[in-house]
Write a protein that holds these residues in place. Structure first.
Motif, PDB file in Angstrom:
ATOM      1  N   CYS A  29       0.861  -1.189   0.000  1.00 48.92           N
ATOM      2  CA  CYS A  29       0.000   0.000   0.000  1.00 48.92           C
ATOM      3  C   CYS A  29       0.899   1.241   0.000  1.00 48.92           C
ATOM      4  O   CYS A  29       1.829   1.335   0.807  1.00 48.92           O
ATOM      5  N   CYS A  58      -0.094   3.168   3.726  1.00 49.08           N
ATOM      6  CA  CYS A  58       0.260   2.630   5.042  1.00 49.08           C
ATOM      7  C   CYS A  58       1.319   1.525   4.970  1.00 49.08           C
ATOM      8  O   CYS A  58       1.814   1.071   6.001  1.00 49.08           O
ATOM      9  N   GLU A  85       0.990  -1.553   4.058  1.00 47.49           N
ATOM     10  CA  GLU A  85       0.480  -2.917   4.206  1.00 47.49           C
ATOM     11  C   GLU A  85       0.784  -3.750   2.956  1.00 47.49           C
ATOM     12  O   GLU A  85       0.666  -3.263   1.834  1.00 47.49           O
ATOM     13  N   CYS A 129      -6.591  -0.520  -0.545  1.00 44.55           N
ATOM     14  CA  CYS A 129      -6.019  -1.175   0.628  1.00 44.55           C
ATOM     15  C   CYS A 129      -7.140  -1.503   1.621  1.00 44.55           C
ATOM     16  O   CYS A 129      -7.873  -0.605   2.045  1.00 44.55           O
ATOM     17  N   CYS A 185      -6.385   0.530   5.243  1.00 44.93           N
ATOM     18  CA  CYS A 185      -6.564   1.979   5.444  1.00 44.93           C
ATOM     19  C   CYS A 185      -7.522   2.597   4.429  1.00 44.93           C
ATOM     20  O   CYS A 185      -7.838   3.783   4.517  1.00 44.93           O
TER      21      CYS A 185
HETATM   22 ZN    ZN Z   1      -3.101   0.994   3.314  1.00 46.18          ZN
END
Ligand code: ZN
Length: 244
Positions: free
Chosen positions: A71, A74, A76, A181, A184
């Motif tokens: 992501c 964030c 991820e 994502c 988030c």
């Molecule tokens: Zn994210």
């Protein structure tokens, strides 16, 4: 397009190992179309080339694709699952060879970038200069009013119109994935690099296959050619017998 034999795919991998991505793509395509001269493959638009690579992928490894992305908000790690059909943005028909745009007094005739044009600028270290050079190579006739005009003297707005028309005419050349994502909620787009994706898969497959050849050769004394001549399911069955 038929699935390639293990020997043919390994031969393409062997050749491609020392090549640049643009050449690798051509090596893979040439393996699927041995009757087509390499020069003709090199003159396919990038979208046509990539459509051919998608077919190769589908025939040899199936329609389902999985890849990883982070992501951009964030960080991820996301596992993306999609199909070859999701990546096909245009039917595999001949892209137009003659294109033109008219902006104000400027009239520009051009063709789509192909592998030869990409190879010509592949060694350029400066991305902006390479893009300009690539664009210039694709321009065939430039006029302002009734006068011939230098390609290097075209205003930004005209070049932007050329790039936009190229993208419309060859949409398969620039596949964008829409990602979101789950953690988030961030949404973004990213380019999908078909050549790199397919090559990475073939590279992994080649090492697994050579390892299997090694295991079977050590156990049975068969040659590489004999082992690769077996179907994938028979190779797998023998491997399981060794491991018992
Ligand atoms: Zn994210």
């Amino acid at each position: 397009m038929r699935a390639l034999s293990a020997s043919d795919l390994l031969r393409a991998w062997d050749l491609g190992l020392t090549q640049r991505p643009i050449e690798r793509a051509l090596t893979l395509l040439a393996t699927t179309r041995p009757e087509t001269p390499l020069d003709d493959l090199a003159r396919l638009s990038i979208g046509q080339r990539d459509a051919g690579l998608l077919s190769l992928r589908e025939q040899n490894f199936g329609p389902q694709l999985v890849c990883l992305a982070n992501c951009t908000s964030c960080g991820e790690r996301l596992e993306l699952s999609f199909t070859v059909a999701d990546l096909r943005v245009a039917p595999d028909v001949a892209a137009p060879t003659e294109l033109s745009v008219t902006v104000d007094d400027y009239e520009v005739e051009f063709r789509l970038p192909d592998s030869l044009a990409l190879l010509a600028v592949a060694d350029s270290r400066n991305v902006i200069a390479a893009r300009a050079l690539l664009l210039e190579r694709c321009l065939k006739r430039v006029r302002k009013g009734d006068e011939p005009w230098a390609a290097g003297e075209l205003p930004r707005s005209v070049l932007d119109a050329v790039v936009e028309r190229m993208a419309q005419a060859d949409p398969q050349a620039d596949v964008q994935l829409a990602l979101s994502c789950p953690l988030c909620g961030h949404e973004w787009q990213t380019a999908f690099d078909i050549v790199s994706f397919v090559w990475t898969e073939i590279n992994g497959w080649a090492y697994r296959t050579l390892h299997d050849v090694h295991t079977l050769a050590a156990a049975y004394g068969w040659s590489e050619g004999e082992i690769l001549g077996l179907s994938a399911s028979r190779r797998q069955a023998y491997l399981e017998m060794i491991q018992r």
